[in-house]
Scaffold this motif. Structure first.
Motif, PDB file in Angstrom:
ATOM      1  N   THR A   1      48.583  44.666 -13.864  1.00 15.03           N
ATOM      2  CA  THR A   1      48.230  44.411 -15.252  1.00 15.03           C
ATOM      3  C   THR A   1      46.832  44.944 -15.564  1.00 15.03           C
ATOM      4  O   THR A   1      46.618  45.592 -16.593  1.00 15.03           O
ATOM      5  CB  THR A   1      48.294  42.899 -15.529  1.00 15.03           C
ATOM      6  N   VAL A   2      45.889  44.681 -14.648  1.00 14.70           N
ATOM      7  CA  VAL A   2      44.525  45.176 -14.847  1.00 14.70           C
ATOM      8  C   VAL A   2      44.524  46.700 -14.913  1.00 14.70           C
ATOM      9  O   VAL A   2      43.916  47.308 -15.797  1.00 14.70           O
ATOM     10  CB  VAL A   2      43.598  44.679 -13.711  1.00 14.70           C
ATOM     11  N   LEU A   3      45.245  47.328 -13.993  1.00 16.46           N
ATOM     12  CA  LEU A   3      45.349  48.786 -13.970  1.00 16.46           C
ATOM     13  C   LEU A   3      45.911  49.316 -15.293  1.00 16.46           C
ATOM     14  O   LEU A   3      45.407  50.275 -15.871  1.00 16.46           O
ATOM     15  CB  LEU A   3      46.247  49.204 -12.798  1.00 16.46           C
ATOM     16  N   GLU A   4      46.951  48.657 -15.740  1.00 22.37           N
ATOM     17  CA  GLU A   4      47.634  49.080 -16.959  1.00 22.37           C
ATOM     18  C   GLU A   4      46.714  48.976 -18.176  1.00 22.37           C
ATOM     19  O   GLU A   4      46.639  49.888 -18.999  1.00 22.37           O
ATOM     20  CB  GLU A   4      48.867  48.200 -17.142  1.00 22.37           C
ATOM     21  N   VAL A   5      46.011  47.839 -18.282  1.00 21.01           N
ATOM     22  CA  VAL A   5      45.091  47.659 -19.407  1.00 21.01           C
ATOM     23  C   VAL A   5      43.978  48.700 -19.337  1.00 21.01           C
ATOM     24  O   VAL A   5      43.625  49.321 -20.348  1.00 21.01           O
ATOM     25  CB  VAL A   5      44.500  46.227 -19.403  1.00 21.01           C
ATOM     26  N   ALA A   6      43.440  48.921 -18.125  1.00 24.06           N
ATOM     27  CA  ALA A   6      42.339  49.877 -17.966  1.00 24.06           C
ATOM     28  C   ALA A   6      42.781  51.285 -18.354  1.00 24.06           C
ATOM     29  O   ALA A   6      42.079  51.988 -19.081  1.00 24.06           O
ATOM     30  CB  ALA A   6      41.827  49.854 -16.526  1.00 24.06           C
TER      31      ALA A   6
ATOM     32  N   MET B   1      48.032  44.478 -26.330  1.00 27.42           N
ATOM     33  CA  MET B   1      49.306  43.775 -26.191  1.00 27.42           C
ATOM     34  C   MET B   1      49.560  43.351 -24.742  1.00 27.42           C
ATOM     35  O   MET B   1      50.132  42.289 -24.499  1.00 27.42           O
ATOM     36  CB  MET B   1      50.447  44.662 -26.698  1.00 27.42           C
ATOM     37  N   VAL B   2      49.137  44.190 -23.786  1.00 26.95           N
ATOM     38  CA  VAL B   2      49.346  43.820 -22.376  1.00 26.95           C
ATOM     39  C   VAL B   2      48.466  42.621 -22.017  1.00 26.95           C
ATOM     40  O   VAL B   2      48.891  41.727 -21.284  1.00 26.95           O
ATOM     41  CB  VAL B   2      49.077  45.025 -21.445  1.00 26.95           C
ATOM     42  N   VAL B   3      47.256  42.592 -22.574  1.00 23.06           N
ATOM     43  CA  VAL B   3      46.408  41.408 -22.361  1.00 23.06           C
ATOM     44  C   VAL B   3      47.125  40.166 -22.887  1.00 23.06           C
ATOM     45  O   VAL B   3      47.188  39.127 -22.226  1.00 23.06           O
ATOM     46  CB  VAL B   3      45.040  41.589 -23.061  1.00 23.06           C
ATOM     47  N   ARG B   4      47.683  40.310 -24.073  1.00 20.19           N
ATOM     48  CA  ARG B   4      48.400  39.191 -24.682  1.00 20.19           C
ATOM     49  C   ARG B   4      49.635  38.809 -23.844  1.00 20.19           C
ATOM     50  O   ARG B   4      49.946  37.633 -23.659  1.00 20.19           O
ATOM     51  CB  ARG B   4      48.813  39.584 -26.102  1.00 20.19           C
ATOM     52  N   MET B   5      50.327  39.814 -23.318  1.00 18.61           N
ATOM     53  CA  MET B   5      51.499  39.540 -22.468  1.00 18.61           C
ATOM     54  C   MET B   5      51.081  38.776 -21.220  1.00 18.61           C
ATOM     55  O   MET B   5      51.784  37.864 -20.770  1.00 18.61           O
ATOM     56  CB  MET B   5      52.161  40.874 -22.069  1.00 18.61           C
ATOM     57  N   ASN B   6      49.908  39.145 -20.688  1.00 17.80           N
ATOM     58  CA  ASN B   6      49.416  38.452 -19.501  1.00 17.80           C
ATOM     59  C   ASN B   6      49.101  36.988 -19.819  1.00 17.80           C
ATOM     60  O   ASN B   6      49.358  36.095 -19.005  1.00 17.80           O
ATOM     61  CB  ASN B   6      48.166  39.168 -18.977  1.00 17.80           C
ATOM     62  N   ILE B   7      48.562  36.754 -21.022  1.00 17.03           N
ATOM     63  CA  ILE B   7      48.269  35.372 -21.436  1.00 17.03           C
ATOM     64  C   ILE B   7      49.576  34.585 -21.545  1.00 17.03           C
ATOM     65  O   ILE B   7      49.661  33.439 -21.098  1.00 17.03           O
ATOM     66  CB  ILE B   7      47.502  35.373 -22.782  1.00 17.03           C
ATOM     67  N   ILE B   8      50.593  35.206 -22.127  1.00 17.67           N
ATOM     68  CA  ILE B   8      51.881  34.511 -22.255  1.00 17.67           C
ATOM     69  C   ILE B   8      52.434  34.176 -20.872  1.00 17.67           C
ATOM     70  O   ILE B   8      52.927  33.089 -20.620  1.00 17.67           O
ATOM     71  CB  ILE B   8      52.890  35.386 -23.036  1.00 17.67           C
ATOM     72  N   TRP B   9      52.320  35.128 -19.952  1.00 18.11           N
ATOM     73  CA  TRP B   9      52.922  34.953 -18.632  1.00 18.11           C
ATOM     74  C   TRP B   9      52.174  33.914 -17.799  1.00 18.11           C
ATOM     75  O   TRP B   9      52.791  33.145 -17.051  1.00 18.11           O
ATOM     76  CB  TRP B   9      52.955  36.295 -17.889  1.00 18.11           C
ATOM     77  N   THR B  10      50.833  33.902 -17.910  1.00 22.78           N
ATOM     78  CA  THR B  10      50.061  33.081 -16.961  1.00 22.78           C
ATOM     79  C   THR B  10      49.368  31.875 -17.585  1.00 22.78           C
ATOM     80  O   THR B  10      49.129  30.886 -16.897  1.00 22.78           O
ATOM     81  CB  THR B  10      48.967  33.932 -16.274  1.00 22.78           C
ATOM     82  N   VAL B  11      49.033  31.925 -18.876  1.00 23.42           N
ATOM     83  CA  VAL B  11      48.217  30.852 -19.469  1.00 23.42           C
ATOM     84  C   VAL B  11      49.031  29.969 -20.397  1.00 23.42           C
ATOM     85  O   VAL B  11      48.987  28.744 -20.323  1.00 23.42           O
ATOM     86  CB  VAL B  11      47.015  31.436 -20.255  1.00 23.42           C
TER      87      VAL B  11
END
Lengths: 151, 122
Positions: free
Chosen positions: B6-11, B109-119
């Protein structure tokens, strides 16, 4: 070949060199897709918990879609539609943004519906893009007035 | 989701966004570099789709709404296609900027997807 006088023959002939307007349109398109898909999701899942903000989100999403199309399509009629929809958005973000500050309970909904609508707190959940976009849109439309009216 | 991916993708999406916007502002038409960067972002998203399908099967389930997650993912997957198609139709520098903005939107959007998945909690 009969032609009504009201239908200006030159109307659709302007091949719009959209130029920088394309940047505006893609931002509108992303916002339109984002607001609409989010509203659809909320209607399907948590609608009963926050009817006002979700309905408002759905309306704003549809208006963003129409605005995107109006910016994209040529002709005077679409030019007018663009003005109407973009004005509506500016009105919406100012009114809902102000109301959400004055009385957060109206648009708060449940905890699941964070930020309520795309317009709450002047679009803070969307990096204030909903506030900036109508103004940029109007500036762009004004710059195209001569092109659209002058045919 | 896999954190490092995810970090790689956002970067990469953010970097591709900066690259394309800068290229566009320097009057570069869509070319191999800008289209390639956008294609790379799309490829990473496809990888994310694969991860999202497999992860719950191996015990890595989202804490938030999987439906909301997929809405984001599908819209994100469509963006490079739309922007890329437009860049092929109207080949001028603003199309390069459009490619960049699509990549930026994907990063967000990927940051937001990560929030949905983990937070996010149900």
């Amino acid at each position: 070949m009969s032609r009504t006088p009201s239908a200006s023959p030159a109307q659709p002939t302007v091949r719009r060199s959209l130029g920088i307007g394309r940047v505006l349109i893609i931002v509108y398109a992303i916002l339109a897709i984002g607001a609409t898909s989010r509203a659809i999701y909320q209607i399907l899942t948590v609608y009963s918990s926050a009817r006002v903000p979700i309905t408002l989100s759905a309306i704003s999403g549809v208006v963003y879609i129409v605005a995107t199309l109006a910016l994209l399509l040529p002709g005077r009629r679409w030019y007018r539609v663009a003005w109407v929809t973009i004005s509506f958005e500016l009105f919406g973000v100012l009114v809902v943004g102000t109301l959400s500050l004055l009385d957060p309970s109206i648009f708060a909904g449940s905890a699941k519906v964070s930020f309520g609508t795309v317009w709450s707190y002047y679009g803070i959940g969307y990096l204030f893009i909903p506030l900036a976009l109508p103004v940029l849109g109007m500036l762009w439309l004004r710059s195209r007035r001569a092109l659209v009216a002058g045919v | 989701m896999i954190y490092w991916y995810t970090v790689l993708e956002v970067a990469i999406a953010a970097a591709a966004g900066v690259l394309c916007v800068v290229l566009g502002l320097f009057r570069t038409k869509p070319g191999d570099l800008s289209m390639g960067a956008t294609a790379l972002v799309e490829l990473l998203l496809l990888g994310q789709l694969g991860i999202a399908i497999v992860a719950p099967l191996v015990g890595n389930s989202p804490t938030g709404s999987i439906i909301e997650f997929y809405i984001y993912l599908i819209v994100a997957l469509l963006l490079p296609l739309l922007a890329g198609f437009w860049a092929l139709v109207d080949r001028d520098r603003w199309s390069t900027v459009v490619l960049g903005l699509a990549c930026f939107a994907i990063a967000v959007m990927v940051v937001r997807m990560n929030i949905i998945w983990t937070v996010q909690t149900q």
